[in-house]
Design an enzyme around this catalytic site. Sequence first.
Site, short mmCIF file in Angstrom:
data_model
loop_
_atom_site.label_atom_id
_atom_site.label_comp_id
_atom_site.label_asym_id
_atom_site.label_seq_id
_atom_site.Cartn_x
_atom_site.Cartn_y
_atom_site.Cartn_z
N GLU A 275 18.44 -27.83 36.27
CA GLU A 275 18.60 -29.04 35.44
C GLU A 275 17.52 -29.12 34.36
O GLU A 275 17.59 -29.97 33.48
CB GLU A 275 18.57 -30.29 36.34
CG GLU A 275 17.27 -30.54 37.11
CD GLU A 275 17.17 -29.78 38.44
OE1 GLU A 275 17.59 -28.60 38.50
OE2 GLU A 275 16.66 -30.37 39.41
N CYS B 88 9.07 -14.62 38.26
CA CYS B 88 8.92 -14.29 39.68
C CYS B 88 8.26 -12.93 39.85
O CYS B 88 7.79 -12.60 40.92
CB CYS B 88 10.29 -14.28 40.35
SG CYS B 88 11.38 -13.07 39.62
N GLU C 17 1.87 -20.00 45.46
CA GLU C 17 2.47 -19.51 44.22
C GLU C 17 2.22 -20.58 43.16
O GLU C 17 2.73 -21.70 43.26
CB GLU C 17 3.98 -19.30 44.39
CG GLU C 17 4.61 -18.78 43.11
CD GLU C 17 6.13 -18.69 43.16
OE1 GLU C 17 6.78 -19.58 43.73
OE2 GLU C 17 6.67 -17.70 42.59
P1 NAD Z 1 13.39 -24.52 42.49
O1 NAD Z 1 13.40 -24.00 43.90
O2 NAD Z 1 12.71 -25.80 42.23
O3 NAD Z 1 14.90 -24.71 41.96
C1 NAD Z 1 15.85 -23.68 42.03
C2 NAD Z 1 17.24 -24.29 42.09
O4 NAD Z 1 17.36 -25.07 43.28
C3 NAD Z 1 17.54 -25.24 40.93
O5 NAD Z 1 18.87 -25.06 40.52
C4 NAD Z 1 17.30 -26.62 41.53
O6 NAD Z 1 18.12 -27.61 40.94
C5 NAD Z 1 17.66 -26.43 42.98
N1 NAD Z 1 16.84 -27.24 43.90
C6 NAD Z 1 15.56 -27.66 43.71
N2 NAD Z 1 15.12 -28.35 44.77
C7 NAD Z 1 16.14 -28.37 45.67
C8 NAD Z 1 16.29 -28.93 46.96
N3 NAD Z 1 15.32 -29.58 47.56
N4 NAD Z 1 17.47 -28.75 47.59
C9 NAD Z 1 18.47 -28.06 47.02
N5 NAD Z 1 18.38 -27.51 45.78
C10 NAD Z 1 17.23 -27.66 45.11
O7 NAD Z 1 12.80 -23.35 41.59
P2 NAD Z 1 12.43 -23.40 40.04
O8 NAD Z 1 11.17 -24.19 39.89
O9 NAD Z 1 13.60 -23.76 39.23
O10 NAD Z 1 12.13 -21.86 39.76
C11 NAD Z 1 10.89 -21.25 40.01
C12 NAD Z 1 10.87 -20.59 41.37
O11 NAD Z 1 11.91 -19.60 41.44
C13 NAD Z 1 9.58 -19.83 41.62
O12 NAD Z 1 9.20 -20.03 42.96
C14 NAD Z 1 9.96 -18.38 41.37
O13 NAD Z 1 9.17 -17.43 42.05
C15 NAD Z 1 11.36 -18.37 41.89
N6 NAD Z 1 12.10 -17.26 41.33
C16 NAD Z 1 12.36 -16.20 42.14
C17 NAD Z 1 13.04 -15.12 41.65
C18 NAD Z 1 13.31 -13.94 42.53
O14 NAD Z 1 14.06 -13.08 42.09
N7 NAD Z 1 12.79 -13.85 43.74
C19 NAD Z 1 13.48 -15.10 40.31
C20 NAD Z 1 13.22 -16.20 39.51
C21 NAD Z 1 12.53 -17.29 40.04
#
Ligand code: NAD
Length: 497
Positions: free
Chosen positions: A177, A282, A382
Amino acid sequence: MTELIRHWIAGKFDDATPQRTGEVFDPATGKATKHVAFASESDVDAVVVRAAEALKTWRHTSLARRSNVLFAFRELLNQRKSELAEIITAEHGKVVSDAAGEVQRGLENVEYACGIPNLLKGGFSQNASTSVDVHSVRQPVGVVGVISPFNFPAMVPLWFVPGAIACGNTVVLKPSEKDPSAANFIAQLWQEAGLPDGVFNVVHGDKVAVDALLAHPTVKAVSFVGSTPVARYVYETGTSNGKRVQALGGAKNHMVVLPDADLDLAADAAVSAGFGSAGERCMAISAVVAVDPVGDELVAKIADRMAKLSVGDGRRNCDMGPLVTAAHRDRVTSYVAAGVSAGAELVVDGRGVRVDGASDGFWLGPTLFDRVRTDMSIYTDEIFGPVLSVLRVPDYEAAIGVLNNNPYGNGTAIFTENGGAARQYCEEVEVGMVGVNVPIPVPVSYYSFGGWKDSLFGDAHAYGPDGIQFYTRTKVVTTRWPDPSHGGVNLGFPQNR
Ligand code: NAD
């Protein structure tokens, strides 16, 4: 009221007025520029129903037709990649050249999926038993949910969506979002490429939308990327609801520098991989493990290079942009204070950095800590921002100990000129993606992407061969055509003769 970013359902933007919305910011100005619809449970249900309808036809569409659509999508995405990069920068903040880089890496996954007729070939055994042939096929799993993070608003959806569609599935994407516009741009390109309506849909929102996808009985598989706590939750909830789930989580990526390394190469790599995209990758390097005696010289070289980095609006010619939101910037900044009070040596302080951009942008400059210990929060957590920590260790054994005691296992790199040491490291390190003198070892599209330990929940890595397996179910068909030699009734277990 700012422009509303709407759901994309079966080839059209949803014109209903959403009950809830969220603000979308331009991180370089700090201004709310748009707002985005937040789906309710019934909105998600309506989208999944449309995806299920489209599945009835798409799953039987010929491989020739599917690959035609993929080739057309590849051409359109390639032609319009700079527009997409600008959309990403306006909501994420990363510099435009970096945004173009993520689109390029996404394109590689589209190209891989263009080869779907070859990738889906099954096996065939003639005369497995006398006059009995056996063949295997891969069939789509059904409606797939893709849930993506803010940091790669185009590349991460493109890791999953082309493969899922190529395999004959239909998709509901729930993008972050924080930067949702890239997903809608991609949706329109799919339509232009000739993808039938309903095969690819975008539903916007937050946890409500995610939970609705995880609970929906028609959604058969979920690909998730985000932070570790949410990845663990998505994996546990989705699998307990009977779905196939691959959930990629957070990371703490270490770069080990051995005494024989080329320290200029290592310092260049640490700065590029630590501060590219403001550390919001990431695969960013967030911990440099300096093996004695390289610490002093390496830290000096890293600090020299950091002094030359420019920070500013990603649309200008800067090296590094802002962080994605004010809240995230404040969280990352609080780690800088925590590192200082825990006793780490703050070599470069990014707070109060001079920027080429608006004063209300979400800024934090590149920050370097030396003599970081493994019990400090700047190491254990992280941070996901432009904060690089240097840990000093006496020897290789201590370095590998630090790595393998860390709960994350996404990416790592070793810098050395000793092939034997590098080989040993590749064998011993408990991390899914390893670079030898390569700081960000993101696998090419025909391998698969994924970490170990708390960086990935599930059995399948993303894209490449694992992706094809994840999005299909195998069926094995055993065939005998009537011939004059059939032997009548036999209640024994079938044996091959
Ligand atoms: P996030 O976990 O906050 O959100 C990811 C997705 O989950 C979003 O679409 C969000 O709307 C949804 N979400 C958030 N909180 C939620 C909840 N409580 N319940 C259900 N859905 C929920 O992550 P972010 O801040 O958008 O992205 C950064 C994170 O993603 C970092 O930790 C990064 O390391 C990780 N990441 C990992 C990879 C990988 O390949 N391992 C790649 C890119 C990013």
